[in-house]
Design an enzyme around this catalytic site. Structure first.
Site, PDB file in Angstrom:
ATOM      1  N   HIS A  71       0.832  -1.308   0.230  1.00  0.00           N
ATOM      2  CA  HIS A  71      -0.040   0.054   0.202  1.00  0.00           C
ATOM      3  C   HIS A  71       1.083   1.218   0.112  1.00  0.00           C
ATOM      4  O   HIS A  71       1.795   1.346   0.487  1.00  0.00           O
ATOM      5  CB  HIS A  71      -0.922  -0.023   0.949  1.00  0.00           C
ATOM      6  CG  HIS A  71      -0.689   0.103   2.734  1.00  0.00           C
ATOM      7  ND1 HIS A  71      -0.387   1.191   2.852  1.00  0.00           N
ATOM      8  CD2 HIS A  71      -0.468  -0.841   3.524  1.00  0.00           C
ATOM      9  CE1 HIS A  71      -0.068   1.165   4.395  1.00  0.00           C
ATOM     10  NE2 HIS A  71      -0.072  -0.113   4.683  1.00  0.00           N
ATOM     11  N   ASP A 183       6.087   1.528   6.799  1.00  0.00           N
ATOM     12  CA  ASP A 183       4.736   1.014   6.589  1.00  0.00           C
ATOM     13  C   ASP A 183       3.938   2.019   5.828  1.00  0.00           C
ATOM     14  O   ASP A 183       3.418   3.202   6.115  1.00  0.00           O
ATOM     15  CB  ASP A 183       3.911   1.229   8.179  1.00  0.00           C
ATOM     16  CG  ASP A 183       2.395   0.611   7.978  1.00  0.00           C
ATOM     17  OD1 ASP A 183       2.172   0.287   6.905  1.00  0.00           O
ATOM     18  OD2 ASP A 183       1.855   0.874   9.218  1.00  0.00           O
ATOM     19  N   GLU A 217      -5.169   2.423   2.532  1.00  0.00           N
ATOM     20  CA  GLU A 217      -4.934   0.916   3.275  1.00  0.00           C
ATOM     21  C   GLU A 217      -5.229   1.641   4.811  1.00  0.00           C
ATOM     22  O   GLU A 217      -6.146   0.948   5.555  1.00  0.00           O
ATOM     23  CB  GLU A 217      -3.828   0.289   3.242  1.00  0.00           C
ATOM     24  CG  GLU A 217      -3.783  -1.281   4.068  1.00  0.00           C
ATOM     25  CD  GLU A 217      -3.248  -0.847   5.263  1.00  0.00           C
ATOM     26  OE1 GLU A 217      -3.460  -2.035   6.301  1.00  0.00           O
ATOM     27  OE2 GLU A 217      -2.750  -0.001   5.777  1.00  0.00           O
ATOM     28  N   GLU A 218      -4.681   2.486   5.253  1.00  0.00           N
ATOM     29  CA  GLU A 218      -4.691   2.834   6.608  1.00  0.00           C
ATOM     30  C   GLU A 218      -6.107   3.377   7.176  1.00  0.00           C
ATOM     31  O   GLU A 218      -6.172   3.507   8.536  1.00  0.00           O
ATOM     32  CB  GLU A 218      -3.768   4.159   6.899  1.00  0.00           C
ATOM     33  CG  GLU A 218      -2.099   3.808   6.516  1.00  0.00           C
ATOM     34  CD  GLU A 218      -1.559   2.808   7.476  1.00  0.00           C
ATOM     35  OE1 GLU A 218      -1.908   2.339   8.603  1.00  0.00           O
ATOM     36  OE2 GLU A 218      -0.306   2.397   7.182  1.00  0.00           O
ATOM     37  N   HIS A 327       4.107   2.918  13.271  1.00  0.00           N
ATOM     38  CA  HIS A 327       3.236   4.291  13.294  1.00  0.00           C
ATOM     39  C   HIS A 327       3.998   5.297  14.089  1.00  0.00           C
ATOM     40  O   HIS A 327       3.280   6.257  14.489  1.00  0.00           O
ATOM     41  CB  HIS A 327       1.979   3.879  13.747  1.00  0.00           C
ATOM     42  CG  HIS A 327       1.035   3.286  12.672  1.00  0.00           C
ATOM     43  ND1 HIS A 327      -0.548   3.504  12.648  1.00  0.00           N
ATOM     44  CD2 HIS A 327       1.262   2.798  11.656  1.00  0.00           C
ATOM     45  CE1 HIS A 327      -0.844   2.907  11.319  1.00  0.00           C
ATOM     46  NE2 HIS A 327       0.044   2.343  10.656  1.00  0.00           N
TER      47      HIS A 327
HETATM   48 ZN   LIG Z   1      -0.175   1.086   9.287  1.00  0.00          ZN
END
Ligand SMILES: [Zn+2]
Length: 362
Positions: A71, A183, A217-218, A327
């Protein structure tokens, strides 16, 4: 025997540029352009959709379609409220962490470009030490150096502007990659490297390969939900990050044990198709690629779920990159794991035959 290194100078330069560019959820197109530029020599064509998902396609005419996916978006904040004396309160855009906000620099994205700010915090001297107030969504605030709402607005900052952290890519102790947004910028990087290896090793695939960099995605796997209806794949291999649970204050009884440097993490979950997952495990074993196992109850919480539960059910599996401090602005992964995820996806693709159903009943 030492394995041939995969990441080279050119791919490192791409990774660094790709990471250092902000790609907040809903605003991914600049990052997608960087990714597409790198991928271009290795694919036949691109598909893009209205919300910014980008797909590099090899063998676009093939009926049987395999997706490899990461993503594109990163967590961020939205400006939610501006006080009369010029401070900003925020809401989340994705799972942004209130605990790490105080004392961070921020970039506020405006039509006029980036406006700098800082998350302020009351001095230790002024706090009641017997009753410490932890950072929470409703008490963290951003200071732009302005003294009024009008001054804030003059800078081009308004409610709805998106906010990211400026933290850039660094290498820690030779083989750890540290940055915000690993991420899942690492995912886009790894699937692009798979495409590069296929090209450089002159591998002809008997199917269409859809190298997919999904947006949003998040905030709930939204980009993957959209693009899977466009591609209608027969198989999907998803890559995302998962937790290194060996750092302090994480309960291994609850979270399981996975760690950086010990290889790709293969998921067990109802959304993961068992035969496809076994193919990945057999591939890892036969190619001597180290791997770890992880179990997820109900959903995986990754784009795997979006692909699996689409189009009447798409055999899907998840190969995760273990990561520390998810995160935060210092997300940390091991270079060897990055290379081993690339290897595992690449080698698994080479075992997939045109028309394979992965049916439990064959
Ligand atoms: Zn994430």
């Amino acid at each position: 025997m030492a394995k041939k290194k995969i990441i080279n100078k050119k791919s490192m330069a791409f990774l660094e540029k790709y990471l250092n560019n902000a790609s907040p959820t809903g605003y991914e197109w600049d990052g997608q352009k960087i990714w597409m530029d790198y991928l271009k020599p290795y694919v036949d064509e691109f598909i893009t959709d209205a919300y910014g998902t980008a797909v590099g396609v090899i063998n676009p005419k093939a009926k049987y379609k395999v997706v490899i996916e990461g993503h594109a978006d990163e967590i961020s904040w939205y400006v939610n409220y501006i006080t009369d004396n010029g401070l900003l309160y925020v809401i989340r855009n994705g799972g942004s962490d209130h605990q790490i906000a105080p004392s961070k620099w921020v970039n506020i994205h405006t039509k006029k470009g980036i406006v700098k700010g800082v998350f302020g915090w009351p001095a230790i001297h002024t706090r009641n030490s017997s009753k410490e107030e932890p950072p929470k969504l409703d008490n963290i605030f951003i200071d732009l150096g302005c003294s009024s709402k009008e001054e804030v607005e003059k800078l081009g900052v308004h409610v709805g502007c998106v906010i990211t952290y400026p933290d850039e890519f660094h290498v820690l102790n030779k083989d750890k990659f540290v940055c915000r947004a690993i991420d899942n910028r690492a995912g886009g990087f790894m699937i692009a490297e798979v495409a590069r290896l296929l090209h450089e090793n002159k591998k002809e695939l008997p199917f269409g390969l859809y190298i997919t960099n999904s947006v949003q995605e998040e905030i709930g796997l939204r980009g993957a939900q959209m693009i899977t209806e466009t591609i209608k794949p027969n198989v999907a291999i998803i890559t995302d990050v998962c937790h290194d649970t060996t750092t302090p204050m994480i309960n291994k009884i609850k979270e399981g044990e996975t760690k950086i440097g010990a290889g790709p993490v293969i998921s067990y979950a109802p959304a993961v198709q068992n035969k496809l997952r076994e193919r990945i495990i057999e591939t890892a074993e036969s190619k001597s690629i180290p791997f770890q196992r992880m179990a997820a109850s109900r959903s995986t919480g990754t784009d795997t779920d979006a692909f699996a539960y689409s189009n009447g059910g798409v055999p899907s599996a998840l190969i995760s990159l273990p990561l520390r401090y998810m995160h935060t602005t210092v997300e940390t992964v091991h270079k060897d794991d990055v290379e081993n995820v690339i290897r595992l996806i690449y080698e698994t693709l080479l075992t997939i035959k045109e028309g394979e159903t992965f049916s439990y009943f064959d």
